[in-house]
Design a protein around this motif. Structure first.
Motif, PDB file in Angstrom:
ATOM      1  N   MET A  84       0.819  -1.201   0.000  1.00 43.43           N
ATOM      2  CA  MET A  84       0.000   0.000   0.000  1.00 43.43           C
ATOM      3  C   MET A  84       0.859   1.259   0.000  1.00 43.43           C
ATOM      4  O   MET A  84       0.465   2.298  -0.541  1.00 43.43           O
ATOM      5  N   ARG A  85       2.045   1.177   0.590  1.00 46.76           N
ATOM      6  CA  ARG A  85       2.944   2.338   0.662  1.00 46.76           C
ATOM      7  C   ARG A  85       3.872   2.430  -0.550  1.00 46.76           C
ATOM      8  O   ARG A  85       4.816   3.207  -0.552  1.00 46.76           O
ATOM      9  N   ASN A  86       3.626   1.622  -1.580  1.00 48.40           N
ATOM     10  CA  ASN A  86       4.464   1.633  -2.782  1.00 48.40           C
ATOM     11  C   ASN A  86       5.939   1.434  -2.454  1.00 48.40           C
ATOM     12  O   ASN A  86       6.809   2.080  -3.037  1.00 48.40           O
ATOM     13  N   ARG A  87       6.219   0.531  -1.528  1.00 46.97           N
ATOM     14  CA  ARG A  87       7.582   0.186  -1.097  1.00 46.97           C
ATOM     15  C   ARG A  87       8.279   1.323  -0.360  1.00 46.97           C
ATOM     16  O   ARG A  87       9.458   1.212  -0.038  1.00 46.97           O
ATOM     17  N   LEU A  88       7.570   2.395  -0.073  1.00 48.02           N
ATOM     18  CA  LEU A  88       8.171   3.542   0.621  1.00 48.02           C
ATOM     19  C   LEU A  88       7.854   3.519   2.110  1.00 48.02           C
ATOM     20  O   LEU A  88       8.015   4.522   2.804  1.00 48.02           O
ATOM     21  N   GLY A  89       7.426   2.396   2.616  1.00 48.16           N
ATOM     22  CA  GLY A  89       7.150   2.223   4.034  1.00 48.16           C
ATOM     23  C   GLY A  89       7.248   0.754   4.386  1.00 48.16           C
ATOM     24  O   GLY A  89       7.065  -0.118   3.533  1.00 48.16           O
ATOM     25  N   ALA A  90       7.558   0.479   5.642  1.00 50.96           N
ATOM     26  CA  ALA A  90       7.754  -0.901   6.068  1.00 50.96           C
ATOM     27  C   ALA A  90       7.364  -1.065   7.525  1.00 50.96           C
ATOM     28  O   ALA A  90       7.246  -0.084   8.273  1.00 50.96           O
ATOM     29  N   LEU A  91       7.192  -2.317   7.929  1.00 52.65           N
ATOM     30  CA  LEU A  91       7.010  -2.691   9.323  1.00 52.65           C
ATOM     31  C   LEU A  91       8.108  -3.676   9.690  1.00 52.65           C
ATOM     32  O   LEU A  91       8.573  -4.455   8.850  1.00 52.65           O
ATOM     33  N   ALA A  92       8.524  -3.638  10.954  1.00 56.33           N
ATOM     34  CA  ALA A  92       9.437  -4.645  11.487  1.00 56.33           C
ATOM     35  C   ALA A  92       8.596  -5.736  12.150  1.00 56.33           C
ATOM     36  O   ALA A  92       7.532  -5.455  12.706  1.00 56.33           O
ATOM     37  N   VAL A  93       9.068  -6.977  12.093  1.00 54.99           N
ATOM     38  CA  VAL A  93       8.331  -8.105  12.680  1.00 54.99           C
ATOM     39  C   VAL A  93       9.261  -8.876  13.604  1.00 54.99           C
ATOM     40  O   VAL A  93      10.305  -9.379  13.170  1.00 54.99           O
ATOM     41  N   SER A  94       8.895  -8.945  14.879  1.00 54.62           N
ATOM     42  CA  SER A  94       9.723  -9.611  15.882  1.00 54.62           C
ATOM     43  C   SER A  94       9.037 -10.879  16.386  1.00 54.62           C
ATOM     44  O   SER A  94       7.826 -10.884  16.630  1.00 54.62           O
ATOM     45  N   THR A  95       9.834 -11.947  16.536  1.00 61.02           N
ATOM     46  CA  THR A  95       9.285 -13.192  17.047  1.00 61.02           C
ATOM     47  C   THR A  95      10.244 -13.825  18.046  1.00 61.02           C
ATOM     48  O   THR A  95      11.419 -13.449  18.148  1.00 61.02           O
ATOM     49  N   SER A  96       9.735 -14.819  18.749  1.00 62.74           N
ATOM     50  CA  SER A  96      10.546 -15.585  19.676  1.00 62.74           C
ATOM     51  C   SER A  96      11.456 -16.538  18.909  1.00 62.74           C
ATOM     52  O   SER A  96      11.423 -16.621  17.680  1.00 62.74           O
ATOM     53  N   ILE A  97      12.232 -17.287  19.652  1.00 64.50           N
ATOM     54  CA  ILE A  97      13.192 -18.205  19.058  1.00 64.50           C
ATOM     55  C   ILE A  97      12.501 -19.477  18.570  1.00 64.50           C
ATOM     56  O   ILE A  97      11.366 -19.763  18.955  1.00 64.50           O
ATOM     57  N   GLY A  98      13.164 -20.245  17.709  1.00 64.26           N
ATOM     58  CA  GLY A  98      12.698 -21.564  17.319  1.00 64.26           C
ATOM     59  C   GLY A  98      11.499 -21.537  16.404  1.00 64.26           C
ATOM     60  O   GLY A  98      11.523 -20.876  15.363  1.00 64.26           O
ATOM     61  N   PRO A  99      10.407 -22.236  16.747  1.00 65.16           N
ATOM     62  CA  PRO A  99       9.250 -22.303  15.850  1.00 65.16           C
ATOM     63  C   PRO A  99       8.619 -20.944  15.603  1.00 65.16           C
ATOM     64  O   PRO A  99       8.091 -20.701  14.524  1.00 65.16           O
TER      65      PRO A  99
END
Length: 626
Positions: A84-99
């Motif tokens: 939607m941001r035409n590649r001019l915006g992003a989100l970071a995604v954080s997760t726990s370890i392993g699965p």
């Protein structure tokens, strides 16, 4: 951000430094500057709850966190946002370890395949190795530094593992270089050992100063432009293929001017579907295996194919059977060199918008022959009439999928966005949907990722909350990933989700039948007395499931009930789910193009033997474009 003292360093954990850095990154193109990161999506667990999770808590007023319900869904949210941001915006995604981390791999692949910026921050094993490989016992006899996170290497545009605090600045700067690169962009993965996340270091304060990344509009080589203009000027039956690069470079106006000036018809890929208005005189619309026979006939006979921002995927080329003129030439305009040289084409490596403008100038005296212009415009008009016929409600006992799409499209306004990804609906939407704006059509078909739909739609809504977002999802895909309905309800970000029930994996059932496999194991049925999946259909109440998340749910079985449900949903501020059963056999004519799905050379089933004979006939037309 937090007020800073006049010092050259600041003692922070790696997690804290990372969040502070992300919060001050900006991007600029065409003189318009905006923050690059819209926040983070996260699920906390062992590995990030006390590291990056603590940092997101500490700076929560400056850097928003969105909860996800599944790690793959979190990455899909970020992908929809970036689109939607035409590649001019992003989100970071954080997760726990392993699965938790490895659940992101499919999402990362989807972002990278579609050349979209997503920052994946999976937790990793202890860098000190004083503790074991907790919660991910992927230990290898031949390597001490390999973890399950190394699986991200194959699906990321850039991968790094931050094993010491001193490595963070260079990792972040390389990440931003790739995330803002028009040619190299994709998922970026920074694997973060859980002990390193919490480790303190004296970081230089310069790292946290606001930084603007300038996104260039690369111009194609002048000599290559002249050669391309010469090839096109000699063409009698040229065709344009408009891909996603047209949308992301905001080149629709330039494409419009080029097409009108030259009279060259424009066919579109899934990613390029909304490049031009549906009723544009040169817009012959969907092309390829999921296209229309009108656009594909022009492509069959084209002497010059002009690919703009397309990768020539298997669907677009109809498995290399679409372009049948033995003397066909290709002119490929793409910001990525790897795509510009496909089909042994004359490569224009550059930004779609500025290169199209320059190409238009060079071809200012050129127009296709009058007869061909009239033929192409008639093909475009004929297809628009065919769409009207296909979506018209016939009054049958059960709505067809096409009729449902037509009713929803009529309800949607010019700025509405439709989102879908997998199954039979992408082909139908590619041909039938009339988008109102270049951002009105979000079909994830690069990875054809079942489960993208609801999470991707939520990301699109996060990217532009002012737009109405309609999400089409089949019952088979819904059962794979529907959890982000809860996130939409939580965030008061309204989606209108159409759960279209065709009693199982309807798309694959149809493909299976056409390839001699009789729709085997594609419907949701009990195991019968014969020991096979041949019993009654499973009674799944998807409407009740959606309601359990707090969504407002309507059910519709007729055209009038669907129209009423859409009208009611427009008055509701909450996320709406409309459940509608459709005719599982309700299909319309094909594209006139082929798709290569190999059939066994030997079999005992008569249906398979017959399908293989047909396969051999079709495959004979495949060729290499040299």
């Amino acid at each position: 951000m937090v007020e800073r003292k006049a010092t050259t360093t600041e003692r922070l954990t790696v997690g804290q430094a990372l969040v502070q850095f992300l919060a001050v990154q900006h991007v600029e193109r065409d003189g318009i500057e905006q923050p690059f990161f819209g926040g983070a999506v996260g699920i906390f667990g062992h590995g990030n709850v006390a590291g990056l999770g603590q940092a997101l808590l500490q700076y929560r007023k400056d850097f928003r966190l969105y909860q996800a319900r599944h790690e793959q869904g979190g990455v899909h949210m970020a992908t929809g946002y970036a689109k939607m941001r035409n590649r001019l915006g992003a989100l970071a995604v954080s997760t726990s370890i392993g699965p938790g981390a490895s659940n992101m791999v499919t999402g990362a692949a989807t972002a990278t395949v579609n050349h979209l910026p997503v920052l994946c921050l999976p937790s990793d094993t202890f860098a000190t190795r004083r503790s074991g490989a907790v919660l991910q016992q992927q230990e290898y006899a031949y390597s001490g530094d390999l973890t399950s996170n190394d699986s991200f290497r194959a699906v990321s545009a850039f991968f790094d593992r931050v094993s010491r605090p001193e490595q963070l600045p260079s990792a972040l700067l390389e990440a931003m270089r790739v995330l803002t690169s028009p040619a190299q962009v994709g998922a970026v993965t920074l694997a973060l050992p859980q002990d390193v996340q919490a480790e303190a270091f004296d970081f230089p304060t310069r790292l946290f100063r606001p930084r603007t990344w300038y996104v260039p509009r690369a111009r194609a080589d002048v000599a290559a432009l002249r050669r391309a203009a010469q090839v096109i000027a000699a063409a009698q039956r040229p065709v344009i293929i408009a891909g996603g690069g047209v949308i992301y470079s905001e080149a629709s106006a330039a494409l419009d001017a080029f097409a009108r000036s030259t009279g060259i018809p424009v066919g579109v890929t899934q990613a390029g579907k909304a490049s031009l208005p549906f009723d544009h005189p040169q817009m012959v619309n969907a092309l390829g295996a999921s296209g229309s026979q009108y656009a594909n006939k022009l492509a069959n006979e084209a002497d010059v194919v002009i690919g703009i921002g397309t990768r020539y995927t298997d669907f677009t080329t109809a498995s290399n059977t679409l372009f049948r003129n033995p003397d066909v030439q290709f002119v490929n305009l793409n910001v990525a060199e790897i795509d510009a040289y496909k089909e042994a084409g004359l490569a224009l490596v550059g930004d779609a918008k500025v290169t199209l403008e320059e190409l238009t100038e060079l071809l200012s005296e050129y127009s296709v022959p009058a007869g061909y212009r009239a033929e192409a415009e008639q093909a475009a008009a004929d297809w628009r009439g065919e769409v009207d016929r296909i979506v018209e409600v016939t009054g049958g006992p059960t709505l067809s999928q096409a009729e449902v799409m037509g009713i929803v499209n009529a309800q949607a306004d010019q700025r509405s966005v439709v989102v879908n990804a997998a199954g039979s609906m992408p082909g139908d939407l590619h041909r039938l949907w009339r988008p109102g704006t270049p951002k009105g059509y979000d079909l994830e078909y690069g990875n054809s990722c079942m489960g993208y739909e609801i999470a991707g739609a939520l990301g699109a809504k996060m990217g532009d909350p002012s737009r109405d977002v309609y999400c089409f999802i089949g019952d088979g895909t819904y059962l794979m990933a529907h959890q982000e309905l809860l996130t939409a309800v939580q965030e008061h970000l309204k989606l209108t989700v159409l759960v279209v029930d065709n009693q199982g994996y309807g798309s694959i059932a149809a493909l299976s039948e056409s390839r001699g496999s009789q729709g085997f194991a594609c419907r949701f049925e009990y195991r019968g007395a014969d020991g096979q999946l041949s019993g009654d259909r499973l009674p799944v109440d998807l409407a009740a499931n959606a309601a359990s998340y707090g969504a407002t749910v309507f059910e519709a079985s007729t055209a009038e009930e669907l129209r009423q449900a859409l009208a009611k949903s427009a008055e509701v501020e909450n996320t709406v789910v409309i459940y509608v059963k459709v005719d599982e056999q309700g299909r319309f004519g094909g594209s006139g193009a082929w798709w290569d799905v190999p059939v066994p050379q030997v079999a005992t089933e008569e249906s398979t033997i017959a399908a293989h004979a047909e396969y051999e006939r079709e495959a004979a037309s495949q060729g290499l474009y040299l």
